[in-house]
Write a protein that holds these residues in place. Structure first.
Motif, short mmCIF file in Angstrom:
data_model
loop_
_atom_site.label_atom_id
_atom_site.label_comp_id
_atom_site.label_asym_id
_atom_site.label_seq_id
_atom_site.Cartn_x
_atom_site.Cartn_y
_atom_site.Cartn_z
N ARG A 139 -13.67 6.12 -5.48
CA ARG A 139 -12.40 6.84 -5.60
C ARG A 139 -11.47 6.04 -6.49
NH1 ARG A 139 -14.21 8.00 -0.46
NH2 ARG A 139 -13.93 10.15 0.19
N ALA A 140 -10.80 6.75 -7.40
CA ALA A 140 -9.86 6.08 -8.30
C ALA A 140 -8.60 6.91 -8.42
CB ALA A 140 -10.49 5.89 -9.68
N ASN A 141 -7.47 6.23 -8.57
CA ASN A 141 -6.20 6.91 -8.77
C ASN A 141 -5.31 6.00 -9.60
OD1 ASN A 141 -4.17 8.80 -8.65
ND2 ASN A 141 -4.26 9.03 -6.44
N ALA A 142 -4.35 6.60 -10.28
CA ALA A 142 -3.40 5.84 -11.09
C ALA A 142 -2.01 6.41 -10.87
CB ALA A 142 -3.78 5.93 -12.56
N MET A 143 -1.02 5.52 -10.80
CA MET A 143 0.36 5.95 -10.61
C MET A 143 1.30 4.90 -11.17
SD MET A 143 0.85 5.21 -6.53
CE MET A 143 2.54 5.74 -6.54
N GLN A 144 2.50 5.35 -11.54
CA GLN A 144 3.52 4.42 -12.01
C GLN A 144 3.91 3.52 -10.84
OE1 GLN A 144 5.44 7.96 -13.74
NE2 GLN A 144 6.41 6.50 -15.15
N THR A 145 4.02 2.23 -11.11
CA THR A 145 4.32 1.29 -10.03
C THR A 145 5.73 1.46 -9.49
OG1 THR A 145 4.95 -0.47 -11.56
CG2 THR A 145 2.63 -0.39 -10.86
N SER A 146 6.61 2.09 -10.26
CA SER A 146 7.97 2.34 -9.77
C SER A 146 7.96 3.33 -8.60
CB SER A 146 8.87 2.87 -10.89
OG SER A 146 8.34 4.06 -11.44
N ALA A 147 6.87 4.06 -8.41
CA ALA A 147 6.77 5.00 -7.30
C ALA A 147 6.35 4.29 -6.00
CB ALA A 147 5.77 6.11 -7.63
N LEU A 148 5.96 3.03 -6.09
CA LEU A 148 5.58 2.28 -4.89
C LEU A 148 6.83 1.76 -4.19
CD1 LEU A 148 2.71 0.07 -6.36
CD2 LEU A 148 2.44 2.05 -4.86
N SER A 149 6.75 1.64 -2.90
CA SER A 149 7.84 0.98 -2.17
C SER A 149 7.77 -0.51 -2.48
CB SER A 149 7.70 1.24 -0.67
OG SER A 149 6.57 0.55 -0.17
N ALA A 150 8.87 -1.21 -2.29
CA ALA A 150 8.90 -2.65 -2.54
C ALA A 150 7.88 -3.40 -1.67
CB ALA A 150 10.31 -3.19 -2.32
N PRO A 151 7.75 -3.06 -0.36
CA PRO A 151 6.76 -3.78 0.45
C PRO A 151 5.31 -3.56 -0.04
CG PRO A 151 8.33 -2.67 1.87
CD PRO A 151 8.59 -2.19 0.47
N VAL A 152 4.98 -2.35 -0.44
CA VAL A 152 3.62 -2.07 -0.92
C VAL A 152 3.38 -2.80 -2.24
CG1 VAL A 152 2.05 -0.27 -1.77
CG2 VAL A 152 3.39 0.11 0.31
N ALA A 153 4.34 -2.76 -3.15
CA ALA A 153 4.20 -3.48 -4.42
C ALA A 153 4.04 -4.97 -4.15
CB ALA A 153 5.40 -3.21 -5.32
N GLY A 154 4.80 -5.49 -3.19
CA GLY A 154 4.67 -6.89 -2.82
C GLY A 154 3.30 -7.22 -2.26
N GLN A 155 2.77 -6.33 -1.41
CA GLN A 155 1.44 -6.53 -0.85
C GLN A 155 0.39 -6.54 -1.96
OE1 GLN A 155 0.23 -3.55 1.97
NE2 GLN A 155 -1.82 -4.39 2.19
N TYR A 156 0.57 -5.69 -2.96
CA TYR A 156 -0.37 -5.62 -4.07
C TYR A 156 -0.13 -6.74 -5.08
CZ TYR A 156 -1.93 -0.90 -2.76
OH TYR A 156 -2.47 0.19 -2.13
N GLY A 157 1.03 -7.40 -5.01
CA GLY A 157 1.33 -8.47 -5.96
C GLY A 157 1.60 -7.95 -7.36
N ILE A 158 2.25 -6.78 -7.46
CA ILE A 158 2.56 -6.21 -8.77
C ILE A 158 4.04 -5.87 -8.86
CG2 ILE A 158 0.25 -5.29 -9.20
CD1 ILE A 158 1.20 -2.59 -8.33
N SER A 159 4.53 -5.79 -10.08
CA SER A 159 5.92 -5.43 -10.33
C SER A 159 6.10 -3.92 -10.26
CB SER A 159 6.35 -5.89 -11.72
OG SER A 159 6.20 -7.28 -11.84
N ARG A 160 7.28 -3.50 -9.85
CA ARG A 160 7.63 -2.08 -9.87
C ARG A 160 8.33 -1.79 -11.19
NH1 ARG A 160 11.40 -0.83 -5.60
NH2 ARG A 160 10.78 1.32 -5.87
N ALA A 161 7.79 -0.87 -11.98
CA ALA A 161 8.40 -0.54 -13.28
C ALA A 161 7.96 0.84 -13.71
CB ALA A 161 8.01 -1.57 -14.33
N ASP A 162 8.83 1.54 -14.42
CA ASP A 162 8.50 2.88 -14.91
C ASP A 162 7.40 2.85 -15.98
OD1 ASP A 162 10.41 3.96 -13.25
OD2 ASP A 162 11.93 4.12 -14.82
N ASN A 163 7.32 1.74 -16.71
CA ASN A 163 6.34 1.66 -17.80
C ASN A 163 5.06 0.94 -17.40
OD1 ASN A 163 7.37 -0.93 -17.61
ND2 ASN A 163 7.31 -1.28 -19.82
N LEU A 164 4.85 0.75 -16.10
CA LEU A 164 3.66 0.07 -15.60
C LEU A 164 2.90 1.00 -14.68
CD1 LEU A 164 2.34 -2.75 -15.85
CD2 LEU A 164 3.55 -3.38 -13.75
N VAL A 165 1.61 1.16 -14.94
CA VAL A 165 0.75 2.05 -14.16
C VAL A 165 -0.27 1.20 -13.41
CG1 VAL A 165 -1.04 3.83 -14.34
CG2 VAL A 165 1.01 3.97 -15.75
N MET A 166 -0.45 1.51 -12.14
CA MET A 166 -1.45 0.83 -11.32
C MET A 166 -2.69 1.70 -11.23
SD MET A 166 -1.35 -0.27 -7.29
CE MET A 166 -1.30 1.44 -6.72
#
Length: 158
Positions: free
Chosen positions: A47-74
């Motif tokens: 299973r694969a999915n992609a989304m802008q990291t700005s759509a992640l909550s701060a705790p989830v982004a922190g758990q993933y160790g990634i920045s939240r940004a409109d121009n960044l896709v996870m």
């Protein structure tokens, strides 16, 4: 009760946490509505999915160790084996790239994300919205079996 892939639970939690009790903004909802891409080979599902990291909550982004940004896709990839309600995570080597509508290709460095018995793979790519990214993913399981996936996602300004 149907077992939902844990990364989907985090994805949904991230989308809902960003918007509180109100429905998510139109652009992320459109991206999420595209759903995950699923490939099944025998009893193995990818299973694969992609989304802008700005759509992640701060705790989830922190758990993933990634920045939240409109121009960044996870990019999030999960490899599982077994019947849907009893799937177990499989280790794999994941390589991925993203290509935008102008033909600019980015290699995506994928890394493991472990949570208990669960194992997912994440990586990030840049996007200048609005744009469409085509993801090419190669999965090599421990036994050497190789699978490939290709899917596209649209991204919009937030």
């Amino acid at each position: 009760m149907r077992c939902v892939a844990p990364f989907l639970v985090l994805l949904i939690a991230g989308l809902s946490a960003c918007s509180g009790s109100a429905p998510p903004p139109a652009a992320p909802a459109a991206t999420a509505a595209q759903g995950e891409s699923v490939s099944r080979v025998g009893d193995v599902s990818i299973r694969a999915n992609a989304m802008q990291t700005s759509a992640l909550s701060a705790p989830v982004a922190g758990q993933y160790g990634i920045s939240r940004a409109d121009n960044l896709v996870m990019l999030l990839v999960a490899v599982r084996q077994g019947p849907e309600a009893q799937e177990v995570a499989l280790p794999a080597r994941i390589t991925a790239s993203a290509t935008d509508l102008r033909g600019r290709r980015q290699n995506i460095e994928m890394r493991e994300l472990r949570s208990g018995d669960l194992l997912d793979y994440i990586g990030t790519a840049e996007v200048t919205a609005p744009d469409t990214l085509r993801f090419d993913v190669t999965i090599v399981r421990e036994n050497g079996a190789t699978s490939t996936m290709q899917f596209s996602r649209d991204f919009y300004p937030r």
